[in-house]
Scaffold this active site. Structure first.
Site, PDB file in Angstrom:
ATOM      1  CG  ASN A   1      -1.809  -0.990   1.285  1.00 39.31           C
ATOM      2  OD1 ASN A   1      -2.964  -1.124   0.245  1.00 39.31           O
ATOM      3  ND2 ASN A   1      -1.948  -1.811   1.925  1.00 39.31           N
TER       4      ASN A   1
ATOM      5  CB  THR B   1       0.517   0.180   5.912  1.00 36.50           C
ATOM      6  OG1 THR B   1       1.827   0.356   5.235  1.00 36.50           O
ATOM      7  CG2 THR B   1      -0.481   1.216   5.737  1.00 36.50           C
TER       8      THR B   1
ATOM      9  CE1 TYR C   1     -10.447 -13.562   5.118  1.00 38.55           C
ATOM     10  CE2 TYR C   1     -10.686 -11.999   3.208  1.00 38.55           C
ATOM     11  CZ  TYR C   1     -10.491 -12.222   4.654  1.00 38.55           C
ATOM     12  OH  TYR C   1      -9.808 -11.199   5.449  1.00 38.55           O
TER      13      TYR C   1
ATOM     14  CG  LEU D   1       8.362  -1.673  -5.608  1.00 37.17           C
ATOM     15  CD1 LEU D   1       7.609  -1.011  -6.892  1.00 37.17           C
ATOM     16  CD2 LEU D   1       9.470  -1.918  -5.642  1.00 37.17           C
TER      17      LEU D   1
ATOM     18  CB  ILE E   1      -1.642 -11.089  -3.130  1.00 36.18           C
ATOM     19  CG1 ILE E   1      -0.638 -12.343  -3.587  1.00 36.18           C
ATOM     20  CG2 ILE E   1      -1.112  -9.716  -3.153  1.00 36.18           C
ATOM     21  CD1 ILE E   1      -1.395 -13.460  -3.611  1.00 36.18           C
ATOM     22  CG  ASP E   2      -0.656  -8.008   1.755  1.00 28.90           C
ATOM     23  OD1 ASP E   2      -1.681  -8.309   1.562  1.00 28.90           O
ATOM     24  OD2 ASP E   2      -0.291  -7.050   2.380  1.00 28.90           O
TER      25      ASP E   2
END
Length: 245
Positions: A10, A127, A95, A13, A103-104
């Site tokens: 988020n 984050t 889920y 990179l 994906i993380d």
């Protein structure tokens, strides 16, 4: 053979370059909400390294991901973009709608959840503070919370008259001034939530992310394991499984 591994989060990179499974270069940079622009600035560097394959984990939206893929294609080498699956490498997603799971988080659980008789709690201190639970090869879902700094910033923005400079999150004791009361209170809240989760269902605690050492300090009784490159391990496992099938 050199491989490039991209983690597009988020706010940052991150990338690793490996050769024969050894990390030879690693960096993390703020992308200021434009990861594609940052990647474009790095692409020539990656070309010069002689990369043979690329693995990508990205939490960006569809439009951003399409632009990211287009930039990576300039390398003219095989690219695999990891996705969440209902079941992958034996791990079952908790889920109902797999598109809702980041994906993380999926890759971090994939990195460690490989023993059918082991229970796991995987916490990413980035984050957001994310908590994922797994019983053996069954991902159970988890929790998402604002991290230490998001909570502090929200309090500053929404409370008139409180000026809170940067200070260390280093104590759980009652604060004896406003600055300490804010920092100690936020830290106590997150640590208490984690302890509540672990007390409901004891399990192996794995921490990753920049604040992992801080949380480990206050969760010592649970014998936390800190994994600095957990997402990289998960992405590597994802690619290795894809190549075998």
């Amino acid at each position: 053979m050199k491989s490039l591994w991209l983690d597009i989060g988020n706010t940052r990179l991150k990338y690793w370059v490996t050769e024969n499974d050894q990390v030879i270069e690693h960096a993390a940079e703020l992308h200021l909400q434009s990861p594609a622009d940052l990647l474009l600035g790095l692409i020539q560097h990656f070309k010069n390294l002689g990369i043979h394959q690329v693995g990508v984990s990205s939490v960006q939206d569809k439009t951003s991901n399409e632009r990211i893929k287009k930039i990576i294609k300039q390398l003219k080498i095989p690219v695999v973009c990891a996705q969440v699956h209902a079941e992958y490498a034996g791990l079952k997603c908790g889920y109902d709608d797999t598109t809702q799971l980041g994906i993380d988080r999926w890759l971090q659980v994939l990195a460690v959840a490989n023993k059918p008789d082991e229970k796991y709690c995987v916490i990413s201190c980035g984050t957001a503070l994310t908590i994922d639970l797994a019983d053996g090869l069954n991902h159970l879902g988890g929790y998402i919370l604002p991290n230490l700094y998001l909570q502090r910033d929200s309090l500053i923005q929404n409370t008139k008259g409180i000026k809170i400079p940067d200070a260390a999150f280093d104590q759980l004791s009652p604060g004896r001034n406003t600055i300490d009361a804010v920092h100690h209170g936020i830290l106590l809240g997150l640590v208490s939530i984690i302890k509540n989760v672990l007390e409901q269902s004891p399990r192996k605690l794995i921490l990753t992310g920049g604040d992992a050492p801080l949380f480990a300090k206050f969760l010592a009784e649970y014998h936390p394991v800190i994994e600095a490159d957990l997402l990289l391990r998960g992405l590597q496992r994802y690619i290795n499984h894809a190549e075998k099938n």
